[in-house]
Design a protein around this motif. Structure first.
Motif, PDB file in Angstrom:
ATOM      1  N   GLU A 482       0.794  -1.111   0.076  1.00 39.56           N
ATOM      2  CA  GLU A 482       0.115   0.070  -0.057  1.00 39.56           C
ATOM      3  C   GLU A 482       1.001   1.307   0.037  1.00 39.56           C
ATOM      4  OE1 GLU A 482      -3.294   2.339  -0.076  1.00 39.56           O
ATOM      5  OE2 GLU A 482      -2.941   0.070  -0.642  1.00 39.56           O
ATOM      6  N   ARG A 485       2.158   1.787  -3.481  1.00 39.34           N
ATOM      7  CA  ARG A 485       1.452   2.135  -4.181  1.00 39.34           C
ATOM      8  C   ARG A 485       1.434   3.844  -4.259  1.00 39.34           C
ATOM      9  NH1 ARG A 485      -3.711   3.646  -4.619  1.00 39.34           N
ATOM     10  NH2 ARG A 485      -3.913   3.499  -2.269  1.00 39.34           N
ATOM     11  N   LEU A 486       1.119   4.193  -2.967  1.00 38.72           N
ATOM     12  CA  LEU A 486       0.789   5.506  -2.623  1.00 38.72           C
ATOM     13  C   LEU A 486       2.139   6.330  -3.196  1.00 38.72           C
ATOM     14  CD1 LEU A 486      -0.450   5.635   0.931  1.00 38.72           C
ATOM     15  CD2 LEU A 486      -1.884   5.893  -1.387  1.00 38.72           C
ATOM     16  N   HIS A 488       4.147   5.493  -5.636  1.00 35.42           N
ATOM     17  CA  HIS A 488       3.983   5.199  -7.158  1.00 35.42           C
ATOM     18  C   HIS A 488       3.335   6.411  -7.598  1.00 35.42           C
ATOM     19  CE1 HIS A 488       5.538   0.982  -7.648  1.00 35.42           C
ATOM     20  NE2 HIS A 488       6.383   1.679  -7.506  1.00 35.42           N
ATOM     21  N   ASP A 489       2.005   6.785  -6.871  1.00 38.25           N
ATOM     22  CA  ASP A 489       1.242   7.843  -7.124  1.00 38.25           C
ATOM     23  C   ASP A 489       1.931   9.255  -7.098  1.00 38.25           C
ATOM     24  OD1 ASP A 489      -0.743   5.662  -7.671  1.00 38.25           O
ATOM     25  OD2 ASP A 489      -1.746   6.023  -5.937  1.00 38.25           O
ATOM     26  N   ASP A 490       2.560   9.373  -5.926  1.00 38.09           N
ATOM     27  CA  ASP A 490       3.343  10.517  -5.813  1.00 38.09           C
ATOM     28  C   ASP A 490       4.322  10.593  -6.949  1.00 38.09           C
ATOM     29  OD1 ASP A 490       1.737  10.912  -3.640  1.00 38.09           O
ATOM     30  OD2 ASP A 490       3.115  10.229  -2.074  1.00 38.09           O
ATOM     31  N   ALA A 492       4.400   9.391  -9.849  1.00 41.10           N
ATOM     32  CA  ALA A 492       3.844   9.810 -11.275  1.00 41.10           C
ATOM     33  C   ALA A 492       3.403  11.214 -11.260  1.00 41.10           C
ATOM     34  CB  ALA A 492       2.454   8.750 -11.161  1.00 41.10           C
ATOM     35  N   ARG A 493       3.029  11.816 -10.221  1.00 44.83           N
ATOM     36  CA  ARG A 493       2.561  13.297 -10.315  1.00 44.83           C
ATOM     37  C   ARG A 493       3.868  14.045 -10.416  1.00 44.83           C
ATOM     38  NH1 ARG A 493      -1.359  11.348  -6.417  1.00 44.83           N
ATOM     39  NH2 ARG A 493       0.061  11.795  -4.719  1.00 44.83           N
TER      40      ARG A 493
END
Length: 724
Positions: A482, A485-486, A488-490, A492-493
């Motif tokens: 988890e 994943r967070l 990875h989101d950061d 990506a942004r």
């Protein structure tokens, strides 16, 4: 008894069959040898009876015959050398005969010795033969009649006890005599631990009770047991033995007289002791004696286990015994018969299994995994220590299976309960393996993620009899996933923002030169138009340069947008050497102004590559300009080298300079990182993006003895064209 008499009769007949031909052959050899000598007047005819005699002699006689022949041969040679010429041919003939006879004796004697060797050791030249051989009539016919029961009993004892038995028996020889032979009787099955062989010295003079009295029936029954199991004994009503096998007596080291010796003034039935007390383990004698006295008085069957000392090693071995009474017509007990089986091997096997079971239990409890075994009806029959500790259960879970299941089910997270129960129900109904991940609350009140697997165990008919299940704590793994994943989101942004900044910087970096040229041409056009009269021809030329510069800027912006948007660009078969040549022409003025010598080396076998010419040319020019700017104008060596060659399925281009080199190779391709005072730090990042988008790779190496080498590869298409 009829069978034993039949075997004895067969053995006697076999002895006669073997002995008669042997004697006939000996007599015939003497007659034939004498006839040959009479007619030929040659001593060679006497070899036949000599060989026949030697074949029947033992090793001692053979040694003596050989000594006589050696002495006779030496004497004959001496007389032949010292005698007259008339006697010499006759003496030489006899010397030859003696030499040949000596050779025959040695050959036959060596063969006889080898044969006797395997007869003594009991190892017959049969490949793969077992010891002792199968107790068939053929084998028993070669065993002395008095030793046949011994062989049968040894085989039985080996099978029942698991101990190999070593016994000695008399074996029939070809000449009709018997020779003592030793063999080893194996149990016939594998034993977990190594067990020493038990050696029976049955030929020693052990005493036997002459009068069995009323125990005759018991003794006869004991003989039957001995025939089947290899062990058997008889006892009177007072606890004294009237019969025991010689093997038993040699094993415990006591004769019947010593076993029945009264050690106290009180009889055994009244609490006294007999001589067989000395062979019992001290911790068990009183228990065994009390149990035996009770059976002798009450006439009840006696079954027991105890340890007896072996006289050969001094160790105590376990025995399992059973004893039954014999009665007369009036029902009065006349004696007791019994048998004992050495169960030391079984005890050792049980102990080894118990130790391994304990080790396995310790291993299961040490593993940080929840291990469960459930019956076919899903009732827990085994829970590992990790499971008991997690749910705070006690060791009585099997007796309270319903409460145990209720406790475990209530600990499942409410959001996962429906999904877990559905998976369990489907697995039980279909009989398939179960795999489910869920959250479960431990005794500390904290929910943790568990990854559970259950496998059904079926019987021969396919019915599920048990379930084996394991649950692995994957809480840390789930939380880490988890967090990843967070992250990875950061990322990506952040990457989008960085790409936007990189795109902006790239446009500014690459469009700077066309815009500068456009502004210069615009100023020139303005000057030509402001003259009086206006110079329209010059102004027209300036406008054409303005248009070309604008188109160049537009093309560069389009290529950069296509690069960072990962869109498909226009790629055509191109000659990399021609692109290098065009870049050299564009930078020729700068090379001349800085005094840098350009060296280009291109292999001939370079195929055409599918490239975007503008992007690749842009990257090559950028790398060449960096190399030119890195060379110190005051340096004695100002050289820029380009080397193009084929490396496997790629074309490799190396651009090397003689500058100071690269201090941080791992950072030089990062966006906005620059070693120039006026640089933006985007040139090398753009070059790497261009090369990567073409399926290649760009890196930097140090150039010996000084400088840096920028190397990039471009893949060769499957159907590579010939170089132009």
């Amino acid at each position: 008894m009829d069978k034993i008499e039949e075997i004895v009769t067969d053995g006697t007949a076999m002895t006669q069959k073997i002995a008669f031909p042997s004697m006939a052959i000996l007599v015939t050899s003497f007659l034939a040898g004498g006839i040959l000598y009479w007619f030929s007047l040659s001593p060679m005819g006497l070899l036949l009876p000599i060989v026949a005699v030697v074949h029947r002699c033992d090793r001692k006689v053979l040694f003596r015959i050989s000594g006589v022949l050696v002495l006779a041969l030496a004497g004959t040679f001496a007389v032949a050398l010292a005698g007259s010429d008339e006697m010499r041919p006759c003496l030489v003939s006899w010397a030859t005969f003696l030499a040949v006879a000596l050779g025959c004796v040695l050959v036959v004697g060596s063969n006889h010795a080898a044969k006797s060797s395997f007869l003594i050791t009991g190892i017959e030249p049969d490949i793969g033969g077992r010891h002792p051989p199968v107790l068939t009539a053929e084998f028993l016919s070669l065993v002395h009649p008095d030793d046949r029961d011994l062989a049968s009993h040894a085989s039985s004892r080996a099978f029942w006890s698991g101990f190999p038995q070593v016994v000695r028996y008399r074996r029939l020889q070809p000449d009709g005599s018997y020779t003592w032979t030793e063999f080893r009787a194996e149990p016939g099955y594998a034993i977990a631990d190594d067990t020493p062989a038990k050696i029976s010295a049955q030929d020693l003079p052990w005493s036997i009770t002459n009068a069995v009295g009323e125990t005759a029936e018991a003794a006869r029954t004991a003989l039957v047991l001995e025939t089947i199991f290899g062990t058997g004994w008889a006892m009177d009503t007072t606890g004294r033995f009237t019969y025991a096998t010689p093997n038993a007596q040699t094993t415990i080291g006591q004769t019947l007289e010593e076993m029945n010796k009264q050690l106290t003034d009180v009889d055994f039935l009244d609490g006294g002791d007999l001589g067989w007390k000395h062979i019992f383990h001290p911790d068990e004698y009183e228990r065994v004696a009390a149990s035996l006295r009770h059976s002798l008085r009450a006439g009840e069957h006696w079954n027991n286990e105890y340890r007896l000392r072996r006289v050969s090693t001094g160790e105590f071995g376990w025995h399992r015994v059973a004893m039954r009474p014999t009665r007369d017509r009036d029902g009065r007990i006349t004696g007791w018969y019994g048998m004992s089986i050495d169960i030391t091997v079984y005890k050792q096997t049980e102990a080894a299994l118990r130790v391994r079971e304990q080790e396995l239990s310790q291993l299961v409890n040490m593993v940080p995994v929840h291990i469960m075994r459930l019956s076919g009806s899903a009732k827990p029959t085994f829970l590992s220590k990790a499971t008991l500790d997690y749910f705070a259960l006690d060791d009585q879970y099997a007796e309270h299976s319903e409460a145990t299941l209720a406790t475990m089910q209530s600990a499942v997270h409410p959001d996962d309960a429906v999904r877990v129960m559905s998976a369990l129900r489907q697995g039980v109904e279909r009989g398939d393996r179960i795999a489910v991940r869920y959250r479960v609350r431990g005794a500390d009140g904290i929910f943790r993620w568990m990854d559970s697997r259950a496998e059904p165990i079926r019987d021969a008919s396919g019915t599920i009899v048990e379930w084996y299940a394991v649950s692995l704590d994957v809480n840390d793994q789930v939380l880490a996933q988890e967090e990843l994943r967070l992250a990875h989101d950061d990322l990506a942004r952040a990457t989008q923002a960085a790409n936007l900044a990189e795109l902006s910087a790239s446009i500014a970096h690459e469009v700077a030169q066309p815009l500068a040229a456009l502004l210069s041409s615009s100023e020139a056009c303005q000057q030509w138009l402001s003259q009086d009269p206006p110079n329209l021809d010059r102004a027209q030329q300036a406008l054409q340069r303005i248009i070309r510069s604008g188109n160049a800027a537009t093309a560069i912006v389009g290529r950069i947008r296509a690069l960072f948007a990962q869109s498909a660009d226009v790629r055509e078969p191109s000659d990399i050497s021609r692109i290098i040549g065009e870049a050299r022409d564009l930078l020729s003025e700068e090379l001349l102004r800085r005094g840098v010598i350009l060296k280009i080396e291109i292999d001939r076998a370079i195929p055409a590559l599918r490239l975007d010419r503008i992007q690749i040319q842009q990257a090559i020019i950028n790398l060449m300009r960096n190399g030119i700017e890195a060379i110190d104008p005051n340096s004695d060596i100002r050289t820029l080298s380009i080397r193009i060659k084929r490396v496997g399925d790629a074309v490799q281009t190396a651009i090397s300079d003689t500058g100071p080199g690269v201090e941080f190779p791992s950072k030089i391709f990062e966006p906005f990182y620059t070693t120039k005072g006026h640089g933006m730090g985007m040139g090398l990042a753009i070059c790497r993006s261009i090369i990567t988008s073409h399926g290649g790779r760009l890196w930097v190496e140090n150039n010996e003895p000084h400088g840096a080498v920028f190397v990039f590869t471009l893949p060769v298409p499957e159907e590579a064209a010939e170089p132009a």
